[in-house]
Scaffold this motif. Sequence first.
Motif, PDB file in Angstrom:
ATOM      1  N   TYR A   1     -76.278   3.116 -84.205  1.00 23.35           N
ATOM      2  CA  TYR A   1     -77.125   2.395 -83.257  1.00 23.35           C
ATOM      3  C   TYR A   1     -77.669   3.355 -82.204  1.00 23.35           C
ATOM      4  O   TYR A   1     -78.848   3.296 -81.838  1.00 23.35           O
ATOM      5  CB  TYR A   1     -76.305   1.287 -82.602  1.00 23.35           C
ATOM      6  CG  TYR A   1     -77.063   0.441 -81.607  1.00 23.35           C
ATOM      7  CD1 TYR A   1     -77.953  -0.537 -82.034  1.00 23.35           C
ATOM      8  CD2 TYR A   1     -76.887   0.619 -80.236  1.00 23.35           C
ATOM      9  CE1 TYR A   1     -78.649  -1.321 -81.124  1.00 23.35           C
ATOM     10  CE2 TYR A   1     -77.577  -0.153 -79.325  1.00 23.35           C
ATOM     11  CZ  TYR A   1     -78.450  -1.124 -79.773  1.00 23.35           C
ATOM     12  OH  TYR A   1     -79.139  -1.886 -78.867  1.00 23.35           O
ATOM     13  N   ARG A   2     -76.794   4.257 -81.732  1.00 21.67           N
ATOM     14  CA  ARG A   2     -77.259   5.253 -80.764  1.00 21.67           C
ATOM     15  C   ARG A   2     -78.279   6.198 -81.405  1.00 21.67           C
ATOM     16  O   ARG A   2     -79.282   6.563 -80.773  1.00 21.67           O
ATOM     17  CB  ARG A   2     -76.083   6.070 -80.234  1.00 21.67           C
ATOM     18  CG  ARG A   2     -76.522   7.201 -79.295  1.00 21.67           C
ATOM     19  CD  ARG A   2     -75.383   8.147 -78.972  1.00 21.67           C
ATOM     20  NE  ARG A   2     -75.865   9.248 -78.166  1.00 21.67           N
ATOM     21  CZ  ARG A   2     -76.396  10.362 -78.647  1.00 21.67           C
ATOM     22  NH1 ARG A   2     -76.537  10.500 -79.960  1.00 21.67           N
ATOM     23  NH2 ARG A   2     -76.806  11.318 -77.838  1.00 21.67           N
TER      24      ARG A   2
ATOM     25  N   ALA B   1     -73.343   0.141 -76.350  1.00 16.61           N
ATOM     26  CA  ALA B   1     -74.075  -0.896 -77.078  1.00 16.61           C
ATOM     27  C   ALA B   1     -74.333  -2.103 -76.189  1.00 16.61           C
ATOM     28  O   ALA B   1     -75.432  -2.672 -76.194  1.00 16.61           O
ATOM     29  CB  ALA B   1     -73.308  -1.306 -78.327  1.00 16.61           C
ATOM     30  N   ASP B   2     -73.321  -2.486 -75.402  1.00 19.83           N
ATOM     31  CA  ASP B   2     -73.484  -3.642 -74.510  1.00 19.83           C
ATOM     32  C   ASP B   2     -74.537  -3.362 -73.446  1.00 19.83           C
ATOM     33  O   ASP B   2     -75.372  -4.222 -73.138  1.00 19.83           O
ATOM     34  CB  ASP B   2     -72.138  -3.965 -73.862  1.00 19.83           C
ATOM     35  CG  ASP B   2     -72.209  -5.209 -72.987  1.00 19.83           C
ATOM     36  OD1 ASP B   2     -72.418  -6.307 -73.529  1.00 19.83           O
ATOM     37  OD2 ASP B   2     -72.083  -5.078 -71.750  1.00 19.83           O
TER      38      ASP B   2
ATOM     39  N   ASP C   1     -64.351   4.789 -79.005  1.00 27.00           N
ATOM     40  CA  ASP C   1     -64.441   3.349 -79.241  1.00 27.00           C
ATOM     41  C   ASP C   1     -64.900   2.601 -77.999  1.00 27.00           C
ATOM     42  O   ASP C   1     -65.836   1.788 -78.041  1.00 27.00           O
ATOM     43  CB  ASP C   1     -63.081   2.797 -79.710  1.00 27.00           C
ATOM     44  CG  ASP C   1     -62.698   3.299 -81.097  1.00 27.00           C
ATOM     45  OD1 ASP C   1     -63.612   3.731 -81.826  1.00 27.00           O
ATOM     46  OD2 ASP C   1     -61.513   3.265 -81.440  1.00 27.00           O
TER      47      ASP C   1
ATOM     48  N   GLN D   1     -71.842   1.768 -84.339  1.00 27.03           N
ATOM     49  CA  GLN D   1     -72.283   2.004 -82.957  1.00 27.03           C
ATOM     50  C   GLN D   1     -72.916   3.383 -82.809  1.00 27.03           C
ATOM     51  O   GLN D   1     -73.903   3.550 -82.082  1.00 27.03           O
ATOM     52  CB  GLN D   1     -71.101   1.849 -82.016  1.00 27.03           C
ATOM     53  CG  GLN D   1     -70.610   0.410 -81.889  1.00 27.03           C
ATOM     54  CD  GLN D   1     -69.284   0.298 -81.167  1.00 27.03           C
ATOM     55  OE1 GLN D   1     -68.548   1.279 -81.008  1.00 27.03           O
ATOM     56  NE2 GLN D   1     -68.969  -0.904 -80.708  1.00 27.03           N
ATOM     57  N   ARG D   2     -72.344   4.363 -83.491  1.00 26.99           N
ATOM     58  CA  ARG D   2     -72.955   5.697 -83.453  1.00 26.99           C
ATOM     59  C   ARG D   2     -74.340   5.678 -84.103  1.00 26.99           C
ATOM     60  O   ARG D   2     -75.264   6.330 -83.629  1.00 26.99           O
ATOM     61  CB  ARG D   2     -72.055   6.708 -84.176  1.00 26.99           C
ATOM     62  CG  ARG D   2     -70.829   7.139 -83.389  1.00 26.99           C
ATOM     63  CD  ARG D   2     -70.048   8.197 -84.151  1.00 26.99           C
ATOM     64  NE  ARG D   2     -68.916   8.671 -83.386  1.00 26.99           N
ATOM     65  CZ  ARG D   2     -68.978   9.648 -82.473  1.00 26.99           C
ATOM     66  NH1 ARG D   2     -70.127  10.239 -82.227  1.00 26.99           N
ATOM     67  NH2 ARG D   2     -67.908  10.030 -81.825  1.00 26.99           N
TER      68      ARG D   2
ATOM     69  N   TYR E   1     -68.590   3.801 -76.776  1.00 25.91           N
ATOM     70  CA  TYR E   1     -69.722   3.310 -77.563  1.00 25.91           C
ATOM     71  C   TYR E   1     -69.838   1.789 -77.512  1.00 25.91           C
ATOM     72  O   TYR E   1     -70.934   1.246 -77.654  1.00 25.91           O
ATOM     73  CB  TYR E   1     -69.608   3.807 -79.007  1.00 25.91           C
ATOM     74  CG  TYR E   1     -70.171   5.191 -79.177  1.00 25.91           C
ATOM     75  CD1 TYR E   1     -71.516   5.383 -79.455  1.00 25.91           C
ATOM     76  CD2 TYR E   1     -69.364   6.316 -79.009  1.00 25.91           C
ATOM     77  CE1 TYR E   1     -72.041   6.663 -79.590  1.00 25.91           C
ATOM     78  CE2 TYR E   1     -69.877   7.586 -79.138  1.00 25.91           C
ATOM     79  CZ  TYR E   1     -71.217   7.762 -79.429  1.00 25.91           C
ATOM     80  OH  TYR E   1     -71.738   9.031 -79.540  1.00 25.91           O
ATOM     81  N   ALA E   2     -68.719   1.112 -77.307  1.00 30.50           N
ATOM     82  CA  ALA E   2     -68.790  -0.337 -77.102  1.00 30.50           C
ATOM     83  C   ALA E   2     -69.530  -0.647 -75.801  1.00 30.50           C
ATOM     84  O   ALA E   2     -70.386  -1.540 -75.738  1.00 30.50           O
ATOM     85  CB  ALA E   2     -67.387  -0.936 -77.086  1.00 30.50           C
TER      86      ALA E   2
END
Length: 270
Positions: A132-133, A246-247, A239, A129-130, A242-243
């Motif tokens: 992805y950012r 992403a959503d 957690d 996720q990190r 970042y969840a």
Amino acid sequence: MERLSTTGIVGSGVLSDDTNPRDWERRIAERSEQLYRLKLLRKLLVVWLFPGNLLLAAAVVVGPVLWRSGLLAAVLAGALVASVAISGRLLYREHLAVRGAESELRALECANREELLDELGSGDLLGAQRYYRAQLPDIIERHRSEARRDRWKENILQVAIIGGSIIAATVTAVAMSIVEFGWAAVGISLLVAVSAAFSGYAKYRERALGWQQAADALEREYQSVELRAGRYRRFDNDDEAYAEFADTVEALRNEQVQRLRSTVSGAIGQ
């Protein structure tokens, strides 16, 4: 995680079988610079093909009237035909070169992302996720690039419409005394009508606005998740933050796709 197939990339020479992952950033930077130069040249060719040839067409009409020379009219007309043919051919070749460079750049970036995700491991969801950012600025820049491209197309069409209307009015006035220029007035008026119709059909202005709004929204999320601002201030750990990030980003990107489809379908339905 299933690895991305890079057979076509390797076969085309973009990547080699022994590609060193540490070299990918350099290769991506080199390919990006090449793509920038190709796009710059394409813009210059667009200026030559549309406003440039439009001005040359105006010279074809006005020049012989001012200097009363049939030879000048023939020379200018020949130059116009040659200019349109050459600029059109060069623009088409440059368009293909840009598309090829864009495909190669996407292939490099995809292979690089897959390699980095594999290094994170399948259980490191927060790391993914990190990452992805970290990739979001590239997505934002692509959205803004699409917005600039659509605005450029819209500006070209508006120049053709406005400039063509002025030239058509001038030629029509001249044709009242010189009958031979009647065909020129008809041709330029037809060009203006086609440009106006295509501008209304393609909706470049609306598409550019949609791309820009999506880029701005994604940039706000990009900044907010690290600063724990806005919707992310209620989270105490990475957690959950970042969840949610992403959503939200995926929802914004899906919304942009739906908006673009709606714009295209609306244009087709008109």
